[in-house]
Motif scaffolding. Structure first.
Motif, short mmCIF file in Angstrom:
data_model
loop_
_atom_site.label_atom_id
_atom_site.label_comp_id
_atom_site.label_asym_id
_atom_site.label_seq_id
_atom_site.Cartn_x
_atom_site.Cartn_y
_atom_site.Cartn_z
N TYR B 35 0.75 -1.30 0.05
CA TYR B 35 0.06 -0.17 0.08
C TYR B 35 1.01 1.23 0.19
O TYR B 35 2.11 1.17 0.64
N PRO B 43 -4.12 4.51 3.37
CA PRO B 43 -3.32 3.77 2.18
C PRO B 43 -4.24 3.54 1.05
O PRO B 43 -5.26 3.17 1.04
N PHE B 45 -4.04 0.78 -2.09
CA PHE B 45 -3.68 -0.47 -2.72
C PHE B 45 -2.91 -0.35 -3.71
O PHE B 45 -3.28 -0.03 -4.74
N LEU B 90 3.58 0.64 3.04
CA LEU B 90 3.26 -0.12 3.72
C LEU B 90 3.11 -1.57 3.19
O LEU B 90 2.74 -1.83 2.05
#
Lengths: 117, 114
Positions: B35, B43, B45, B90
């Motif tokens: 992310y 966040p 994707f 992330l």
């Protein structure tokens, strides 16, 4: 496409009081999960609570509970007895269900919660 | 048990360069997702990999690529960096089977593009 909306960019609450964070979502899916994640200043996202769309009963985890209104596509988080450690960014998230492959999350823009001593 | 680990934690690149970010999932987790979190946003994707195969891709240009290794660790590559690629990246892992879908996140890699 799925969208998640959090209309409260910032909120504050006195320690020991109760606060409610709002979230709405838009989807044509019937089978999905909803989540609230917490991101403290250390950055690591932590799961707070999860709700299965097919369950009518609202999820509860200790001081955290949700109000899930499927028809209204609303998913609010209530934090009772707020503690200083609850200070964080809170993200509402939607997950489509893909059997055997895990998951794909859609996040809102977050609500920054500050607990005041 | 170790959680999701990511490296490097911080890095600075210049426009046009390439970057590789690494992620080790929780032991036993077969799915890794990436992310991008731009400052002040939630966040977004980028990719999901399960059993070394790409299972999902978000709305990102072909400059973004990823792969998953036999030990389920993963790399995210970004070519021809732009200023707008500056973000927290992330990594999240999950068991990957049909489950309740909880993602376990790492602390992220903070990329700054100058």
């Amino acid at each position: 496409a799925q969208t998640v909306t959090q209309s409260q960019p910032e909120m504050s609450v006195q320690e020991a009081e109760t606060v409610t964070l709002s979230c709405t979502y838009d989807t044509s899916e019937s089978n999905y999960y909803l989540f609230w994640y917490k991101q403290p200043p250390s950055r690591q996202m932590i799961l707070v609570i999860r709700q299965e769309a097919y369950k009518q009963q609202n999820a509860t985890e200790n001081r955290f509970s949700v109000n899930f209104q499927k028809a209204a596509k609303s998913f609010s988080l209530k934090i009772s007895d707020s503690q200083l450690g609850d200070t964080a960014m809170y993200f509402c998230a939607f997950m489509k269900v893909f059997p055997d492959t895990g998951n794909q999350f859609y996040f809102g823009t977050g609500t920054s919660l500050t607990v005041i001593p | 048990d170790a959680g999701v680990t990511q490296s490097p934690t911080h890095l600075i690149k210049t426009r046009g360069q390439q970057v590789t970010l690494r992620c080790s999932p929780i032991s036993g987790h077969k799915s890794v997702s990436w992310y991008q979190q731009v400052l002040g946003q939630g966040p977004q994707f980028i990719f999901q990999y399960y059993e070394k195969e790409e299972r999902g891709r978000g709305n990102f240009p072909d400059r973004f690529s990823a792969r998953q290794f036999p030990n389920y660790s993963s790399e995210l590559n970004v070519n021809a960096l732009l200023l707008g690629d500056s973000a927290l990246y992330l990594c999240a892992s999950s068991r990957g089977d049909f489950n309740t879908g909880e993602l376990f996140f790492g602390e992220g890699s903070r990329l700054t593009v100058l």
